[in-house]
Design a protein around this motif. Structure first.
Motif, PDB file in Angstrom:
ATOM      1  N   LEU A   5       0.851  -1.192   0.000  1.00  0.00           N
ATOM      2  CA  LEU A   5       0.000   0.000   0.000  1.00  0.00           C
ATOM      3  C   LEU A   5       0.886   1.241   0.000  1.00  0.00           C
ATOM      4  O   LEU A   5       1.695   1.420   0.907  1.00  0.00           O
ATOM      5  CB  LEU A   5      -0.891  -0.003   1.243  1.00  0.00           C
ATOM      6  CG  LEU A   5      -1.822   1.200   1.405  1.00  0.00           C
ATOM      7  CD1 LEU A   5      -2.917   1.184   0.348  1.00  0.00           C
ATOM      8  CD2 LEU A   5      -2.427   1.215   2.811  1.00  0.00           C
ATOM      9  N   HIS A  28      -8.277   5.041   1.768  1.00  0.00           N
ATOM     10  CA  HIS A  28      -6.891   4.597   1.678  1.00  0.00           C
ATOM     11  C   HIS A  28      -6.622   3.359   2.525  1.00  0.00           C
ATOM     12  O   HIS A  28      -6.121   2.343   2.023  1.00  0.00           O
ATOM     13  CB  HIS A  28      -5.958   5.744   2.089  1.00  0.00           C
ATOM     14  CG  HIS A  28      -4.512   5.386   2.084  1.00  0.00           C
ATOM     15  ND1 HIS A  28      -3.796   5.138   3.239  1.00  0.00           N
ATOM     16  CD2 HIS A  28      -3.621   5.232   1.066  1.00  0.00           C
ATOM     17  CE1 HIS A  28      -2.554   4.860   2.938  1.00  0.00           C
ATOM     18  NE2 HIS A  28      -2.400   4.909   1.631  1.00  0.00           N
ATOM     19  N   HIS A  32      -8.220   0.760  -0.489  1.00  0.00           N
ATOM     20  CA  HIS A  32      -6.991   0.541  -1.255  1.00  0.00           C
ATOM     21  C   HIS A  32      -6.173  -0.589  -0.633  1.00  0.00           C
ATOM     22  O   HIS A  32      -5.589  -1.409  -1.356  1.00  0.00           O
ATOM     23  CB  HIS A  32      -6.175   1.833  -1.324  1.00  0.00           C
ATOM     24  CG  HIS A  32      -5.093   1.800  -2.360  1.00  0.00           C
ATOM     25  ND1 HIS A  32      -4.180   2.821  -2.521  1.00  0.00           N
ATOM     26  CD2 HIS A  32      -4.759   0.861  -3.296  1.00  0.00           C
ATOM     27  CE1 HIS A  32      -3.345   2.511  -3.511  1.00  0.00           C
ATOM     28  NE2 HIS A  32      -3.672   1.327  -3.985  1.00  0.00           N
ATOM     29  N   TYR A  35      -7.648  -3.879  -1.824  1.00  0.00           N
ATOM     30  CA  TYR A  35      -7.246  -4.226  -3.192  1.00  0.00           C
ATOM     31  C   TYR A  35      -5.811  -4.735  -3.225  1.00  0.00           C
ATOM     32  O   TYR A  35      -5.487  -5.682  -3.951  1.00  0.00           O
ATOM     33  CB  TYR A  35      -7.384  -3.018  -4.121  1.00  0.00           C
ATOM     34  CG  TYR A  35      -8.802  -2.613  -4.405  1.00  0.00           C
ATOM     35  CD1 TYR A  35      -9.705  -3.508  -4.970  1.00  0.00           C
ATOM     36  CD2 TYR A  35      -9.255  -1.325  -4.123  1.00  0.00           C
ATOM     37  CE1 TYR A  35     -11.013  -3.136  -5.237  1.00  0.00           C
ATOM     38  CE2 TYR A  35     -10.558  -0.940  -4.380  1.00  0.00           C
ATOM     39  CZ  TYR A  35     -11.431  -1.853  -4.937  1.00  0.00           C
ATOM     40  OH  TYR A  35     -12.733  -1.480  -5.193  1.00  0.00           O
ATOM     41  N   THR A  36      -4.945  -4.112  -2.434  1.00  0.00           N
ATOM     42  CA  THR A  36      -3.533  -4.506  -2.402  1.00  0.00           C
ATOM     43  C   THR A  36      -3.388  -5.940  -1.912  1.00  0.00           C
ATOM     44  O   THR A  36      -2.699  -6.765  -2.538  1.00  0.00           O
ATOM     45  CB  THR A  36      -2.749  -3.544  -1.494  1.00  0.00           C
ATOM     46  OG1 THR A  36      -2.948  -2.190  -1.934  1.00  0.00           O
ATOM     47  CG2 THR A  36      -1.257  -3.869  -1.528  1.00  0.00           C
ATOM     48  N   PHE A  74      -5.739  -1.543  -7.290  1.00  0.00           N
ATOM     49  CA  PHE A  74      -4.426  -1.143  -6.767  1.00  0.00           C
ATOM     50  C   PHE A  74      -3.821  -0.031  -7.623  1.00  0.00           C
ATOM     51  O   PHE A  74      -3.389   1.008  -7.109  1.00  0.00           O
ATOM     52  CB  PHE A  74      -3.476  -2.344  -6.724  1.00  0.00           C
ATOM     53  CG  PHE A  74      -2.084  -1.972  -6.309  1.00  0.00           C
ATOM     54  CD1 PHE A  74      -1.778  -1.806  -4.972  1.00  0.00           C
ATOM     55  CD2 PHE A  74      -1.084  -1.766  -7.254  1.00  0.00           C
ATOM     56  CE1 PHE A  74      -0.489  -1.425  -4.583  1.00  0.00           C
ATOM     57  CE2 PHE A  74       0.198  -1.400  -6.871  1.00  0.00           C
ATOM     58  CZ  PHE A  74       0.497  -1.229  -5.536  1.00  0.00           C
ATOM     59  N   HIS A  77      -5.954   3.517  -7.644  1.00  0.00           N
ATOM     60  CA  HIS A  77      -5.827   4.318  -6.428  1.00  0.00           C
ATOM     61  C   HIS A  77      -4.404   4.835  -6.248  1.00  0.00           C
ATOM     62  O   HIS A  77      -4.209   5.963  -5.770  1.00  0.00           O
ATOM     63  CB  HIS A  77      -6.277   3.508  -5.216  1.00  0.00           C
ATOM     64  CG  HIS A  77      -7.754   3.290  -5.167  1.00  0.00           C
ATOM     65  ND1 HIS A  77      -8.370   2.214  -5.766  1.00  0.00           N
ATOM     66  CD2 HIS A  77      -8.742   4.034  -4.607  1.00  0.00           C
ATOM     67  CE1 HIS A  77      -9.680   2.304  -5.575  1.00  0.00           C
ATOM     68  NE2 HIS A  77      -9.929   3.394  -4.870  1.00  0.00           N
ATOM     69  N   SER A  78      -3.417   4.043  -6.662  1.00  0.00           N
ATOM     70  CA  SER A  78      -2.029   4.504  -6.564  1.00  0.00           C
ATOM     71  C   SER A  78      -1.820   5.765  -7.393  1.00  0.00           C
ATOM     72  O   SER A  78      -1.074   6.668  -6.994  1.00  0.00           O
ATOM     73  CB  SER A  78      -1.066   3.401  -7.022  1.00  0.00           C
ATOM     74  OG  SER A  78      -1.160   2.271  -6.174  1.00  0.00           O
ATOM     75  N   GLN A 145     -13.210  -1.231 -11.603  1.00  0.00           N
ATOM     76  CA  GLN A 145     -11.810  -0.850 -11.469  1.00  0.00           C
ATOM     77  C   GLN A 145     -11.041  -1.030 -12.780  1.00  0.00           C
ATOM     78  O   GLN A 145      -9.805  -1.090 -12.775  1.00  0.00           O
ATOM     79  CB  GLN A 145     -11.153  -1.655 -10.340  1.00  0.00           C
ATOM     80  CG  GLN A 145     -11.693  -1.367  -8.957  1.00  0.00           C
ATOM     81  CD  GLN A 145     -11.445   0.063  -8.485  1.00  0.00           C
ATOM     82  OE1 GLN A 145     -10.720   0.839  -9.104  1.00  0.00           O
ATOM     83  NE2 GLN A 145     -12.066   0.436  -7.376  1.00  0.00           N
ATOM     84  N   ASP A 164     -11.896   8.845  -9.151  1.00  0.00           N
ATOM     85  CA  ASP A 164     -12.692   7.733  -8.622  1.00  0.00           C
ATOM     86  C   ASP A 164     -14.120   8.209  -8.397  1.00  0.00           C
ATOM     87  O   ASP A 164     -14.349   9.130  -7.610  1.00  0.00           O
ATOM     88  CB  ASP A 164     -12.062   7.274  -7.297  1.00  0.00           C
ATOM     89  CG  ASP A 164     -12.673   5.989  -6.753  1.00  0.00           C
ATOM     90  OD1 ASP A 164     -13.757   5.593  -7.214  1.00  0.00           O
ATOM     91  OD2 ASP A 164     -12.054   5.400  -5.847  1.00  0.00           O
TER      92      ASP A 164
END
Length: 202
Positions: A5, A28, A32, A35-36, A74, A77-78, A145, A164
Motif C-alpha cells: 500500500l 486509503h 486501497h 485491493y492490495t 491497486f 488508487h495509486s 476498477q 474515482d
C-alpha cells in the motif's frame, strides 16, 4: 515481491474541505489496502508474481476477475493519490496545456468533457485523461476498477489523471451529489504530477 500500500504523501485531512478526512482514511486504509492484499493473493504462485503492475494490466487476461478487479483497484488508487495535493499544485501549462487545447479547444472545454465523463459513468467507475504516443490526449470513463491500460478498454493510452467515482470516494460528504464532488476534485488536482506523467508517457 508483494505489492505494498503506497503512502499518501499528505495527511488524511490535508484535502479538506474538498475531500474530508474520514473519507480519505477509509478510502486509503480500508479500500486501497483491501485491493492490495487481494491482488497479492491473486498472483501468489503464478507467473504474474514479481511483475510490475503496468505489465500485469497491459497483458491482462480479462477473464481473470481477481487480478482484473484488484489489480485495477491497486493501480487506479495509486495514481489517484498522486494527482491530488493540498498545496504547491502548479497549474495547467506547457505541453500538456497545448495538447489539451489542441484536442478540446480550451481548458474549460476539457473540464466540461472530463466532468461529463465522471458524472455520466453509470454506477461505479473512473473518469480518465489519457495520453497516446505522440502526445494526443483523450478523455473517457471505465466501469468498476477497469482502466485504459487493460486490453480492449475504452480510450487506451496511458492514464495521467483519474477520478474515482465509486460512492465510497465521496458519499460521506457529498451523498448523491456527484457533480459537487467532481467540482471539488478540480480544486485539488496536482497539475505538476499530471504534467510529469504526460511528459513521461507521450
Amino acid at each position: 515481491m508483494a505489492f505494498e500500500l503506497p503512502e499518501l504523501g499528505y495527511a488524511y485531512d490535508a484535502l479538506e474541505p474538498n475531500i474530508d478526512a474520514r473519507t480519505m482514511e477509509i478510502h486509503h486504509s480500508k479500500h486501497h489496502n483491501g485491493y492490495t492484499n487481494k491482488l497479492n493473493a491473486a498472483i501468489e504462485g503464478t507467473d504474474l508474481e514479481g511483475k510490475s503492475i503496468e505489465d500485469i494490466l497491459t497483458n491482462l487476461d480479462m477473464t481473470n476477475a481477481g487480478v482484473r478487479n484488484n489489480g485495477g483497484g491497486f493501480y487506479n488508487h495509486s495514481l489517484f493519490w498522486t494527482v491530488m495535493k493540498p498545496e504547491d499544485r502548479g497549474y495547467l501549462s506547457g505541453e500538456l496545456k497545448d495538447a489539451i487545447e489542441a484536442e478540446f479547444g480550451s481548458k474549460e472545454a476539457f473540464i466540461d468533457a472530463f466532468s461529463k465523463a465522471a458524472a455520466t459513468q453509470f454506477g461505479s467507475g473512473w473518469a480518465w485523461l489519457c495520453v497516446h504516443k505522440g502526445g494526443k490526449v483523450e478523455v473517457c470513463s471505465t466501469p468498476n476498477q477497469d482502466n485504459p491500460l487493460m486490453p480492449g478498454v475504452a480510450c487506451g493510452g496511458t492514464p495521467i489523471l483519474g477520478l474515482d467515482v465509486w460512492e465510497h470516494a465521496y458519499y460521506l460528504n457529498y451523498q448523491n451529489r456527484r457533480p459537487d464532488y467532481i467540482d471539488a476534485f478540480f480544486k485539488v488536482i496536482n497539475w505538476n504530477e499530471v504534467e510529469r506523467r504526460y511528459a513521461e508517457a507521450k
